[in-house]
Design an enzyme around this catalytic site. Structure first.
Site, PDB file in Angstrom:
ATOM      1  N   LYS A 108       0.850  -1.194   0.000  1.00  0.00           N
ATOM      2  CA  LYS A 108       0.000   0.000   0.000  1.00  0.00           C
ATOM      3  C   LYS A 108       0.876   1.230   0.000  1.00  0.00           C
ATOM      4  O   LYS A 108       2.015   1.189   0.474  1.00  0.00           O
ATOM      5  CB  LYS A 108      -0.884   0.017   1.261  1.00  0.00           C
ATOM      6  CG  LYS A 108      -2.142   0.827   1.100  1.00  0.00           C
ATOM      7  CD  LYS A 108      -3.204   0.007   0.390  1.00  0.00           C
ATOM      8  CE  LYS A 108      -4.525   0.681   0.351  1.00  0.00           C
ATOM      9  NZ  LYS A 108      -5.582  -0.300   0.023  1.00  0.00           N
TER      10      LYS A 108
HETATM   11  N1  GLU Z   1      -7.311  -0.134  -3.251  1.00  0.00           N
HETATM   12  C1  GLU Z   1      -8.023  -1.341  -3.511  1.00  0.00           C
HETATM   13  C2  GLU Z   1      -8.071  -2.227  -2.285  1.00  0.00           C
HETATM   14  O1  GLU Z   1      -7.919  -1.761  -1.181  1.00  0.00           O
HETATM   15  C3  GLU Z   1      -7.525  -2.052  -4.758  1.00  0.00           C
HETATM   16  C4  GLU Z   1      -6.082  -2.452  -4.727  1.00  0.00           C
HETATM   17  C5  GLU Z   1      -5.571  -2.963  -6.060  1.00  0.00           C
HETATM   18  O2  GLU Z   1      -6.322  -3.055  -7.007  1.00  0.00           O
HETATM   19  O3  GLU Z   1      -4.387  -3.280  -6.105  1.00  0.00           O
HETATM   20  O4  GLU Z   1      -8.344  -3.383  -2.362  1.00  0.00           O
END
Ligand code: GLU
Length: 451
Positions: free
Chosen positions: A139
């Site tokens: 993240k």
């Molecule tokens: N931000 C989204 C999540 O928390 C998608 C993450 C992604 O597609 O890599 O799952």
């Protein structure tokens, strides 16, 4: 005395993380840490302890999974339009690359901090493992209020951030995606910046891109679609007709807005929705189409005029009597402070980490079913995975195939989680974690610890 009063106030304010940037300046980051329940990384580690106990997990594996592989903190200097220099802080955390490249979004928000990003990266590892995607968890984020930036400033911020983290991302290393306040345009800037540095177009460095530069159809609505498929599967199990249910959705961005729209189009009754300004409530149901148009015109819900709709705060809306509550905004919304007052039958977690472990216990006692984030909102990363495959093959799928494969993966995963929760008499969250962590534990055992 004054100190105590401040703490009381904090308790009241912090379960509600949809605070305005001004409030953050007043209360500050340090004071947030006064309430350990709201530190997301502490919460993520507590969740591992709970599940480890349930699974009789080897202590070494628990230790291994509790730490993040890599945390990068970067400083991002930006020349503002007025000529001033502003410095922002950015993060990219890889919790695990055990089962494949790191995967997870990037958020731009004023309350982003390292512990939050670490927790979110950890939850991505569980999410990808639960769905059996060959990806790890990561993240990123920048501590910024993007609403205060011009489009040019936002572009410079994104490009400089990408340059600062360039050595730790890549299609085989770690693949960012959209999250809170980031969108396909921002992904396009990341893709372009990365490609310019490498000297060739590399679409696979991010997912959630515009379709014209290697994005996937169905990615923008994927988290909402996924929430719907999982909710439908739960309703089938519980013998419930979704159309007779009253629904509350907290958050009206990509996740909240899309699930509200999907449910509204299917004829369901949404009695309340909210954005950062607060929410609107009507027992007879809201016209979601109208409210989405209002939102798209860059308006706040609180300013929408309809004499049949009542204003409701983000805190109070969680306590409305309803069948299905969908927290789709931020973490730490349902805590030990308010969990006892919830009057829904099901909590479907659209956001990441909206319920604390303490609140989980209370909800369990009250008989409220919680469909956990790592299952409920996994549609987004699932279609990100499809985008990654399509980029590798330079061959793009039709929307029917995307939705068909998405439904397949999510419904099968839900089925496995549901069966395990019945078998072991545990919540859907614990069952989801057990599946995800068992898969990771096996991978640790097979790969061993280097050297
Ligand atoms: N931000 C989204 C999540 O928390 C998608 C993450 C992604 O597609 O890599 O799952």
């Amino acid at each position: 005395m004054l100190e105590n009063k401040k703490k009381e106030q904090m308790k009241f304010i912090y379960p509600e993380t949809l605070i305005s940037p001004d409030e953050i300046e007043i209360y500050g980051k340090e004071e947030k840490e006064l309430i350990p329940e709201t530190n997301p990384f502490e919460m993520a580690k507590k969740q591992i302890d709970i599940v480890a106990k349930e699974m009789c997990l080897n202590d070494n594996i628990k230790k291994f999974l509790k730490r993040v592989e890599r945390s990068l903190i970067v400083s991002i200097p930006i020349k503002m339009d007025d000529g001033d220099l502003e410095i922002f802080e950015g993060y990219r955390v890889q919790h695990s690359t055990l089962r494949g490249p790191g995967k997870g979004g990037i958020r731009f928000a004023p309350n982003v901090n390292l512990d939050e990003v670490k927790a979110l990266a950890t939850w991505m590892t569980w999410k990808c493992s639960l769905l059996c995607l060959p990806l790890g968890g990561a993240k990123g984020g920048i501590c910024v209020d993007p609403k205060k930036l011009s489009k040019n400033e936002l572009e410079r911020l994104t490009r400089r951030y990408t340059t600062e983290i360039i050595n730790v991302i890549g299609p085989d290393i770690d693949i960012p995606a959209p999250d809170v306040n980031t969108d396909p345009q921002i992904m396009a800037w990341i893709m372009d910046t990365y490609s310019m540095h490498k000297g060739r177009a590399i679409p696979g460095v991010v997912t959630g891109k515009p379709i014209e530069i290697g994005g996937s159809v169905g990615r923008e609505t994927a988290t909402g679609m996924g929430l719907f498929f999982v909710l439908e599967a739960l309703c089938t199990k519980m013998n419930i007709d979704l159309k007779t249910q009253s629904i509350v959705v907290q958050g009206f961005g990509n996740v909240g807005g899309n699930i509200a729209q999907i449910l509204y189009d299917k004829g369901c009754k949404i009695i309340a929705v909210s954005d950062i300004s607060g929410g609107l409530y009507s027992n007879r149901g809201l016209n979601i189409k109208e409210l989405l148009e209002w939102r798209d015109g860059k308006n706040y819900l609180k300013d929408f005029q309809n004499k049949d709709y009542n204003y409701i705060s983000n805190e109070d809306m969680l306590m409305l009597r309803c069948d299905i509550l969908i927290p789709a905004a931020m973490e730490n919304q349902i805590t030990k402070v308010n969990a006892n007052n919830l009057k829904c039958k099901v909590v479907l977690e659209g956001a990441n980490g909206p319920t604390t472990p303490e609140a989980d216990d209370i909800l369990k006692k009250k008989g409220i079913i919680v469909v956990p984030d790592i299952l409920a909102n996994a549609g987004g990363v699932c279609v990100s995975y499809f985008e990654y495959i399509q980029d590798i093959h330079s061959y793009f799928w039709k929307l029917e195939r995307i939705n068909h494969e998405l439904k397949n993966i999510l419904v099968n995963t839900f089925e496995n989680v549901y069966i395990l929760s019945k078998e072991k008499n545990v919540t859907l969250r614990i069952a989801s974690y057990m599946i995800a962590i068992a898969r990771l534990a096996k991978a640790i055992e097979l790969r061993g610890i280097f050297p």
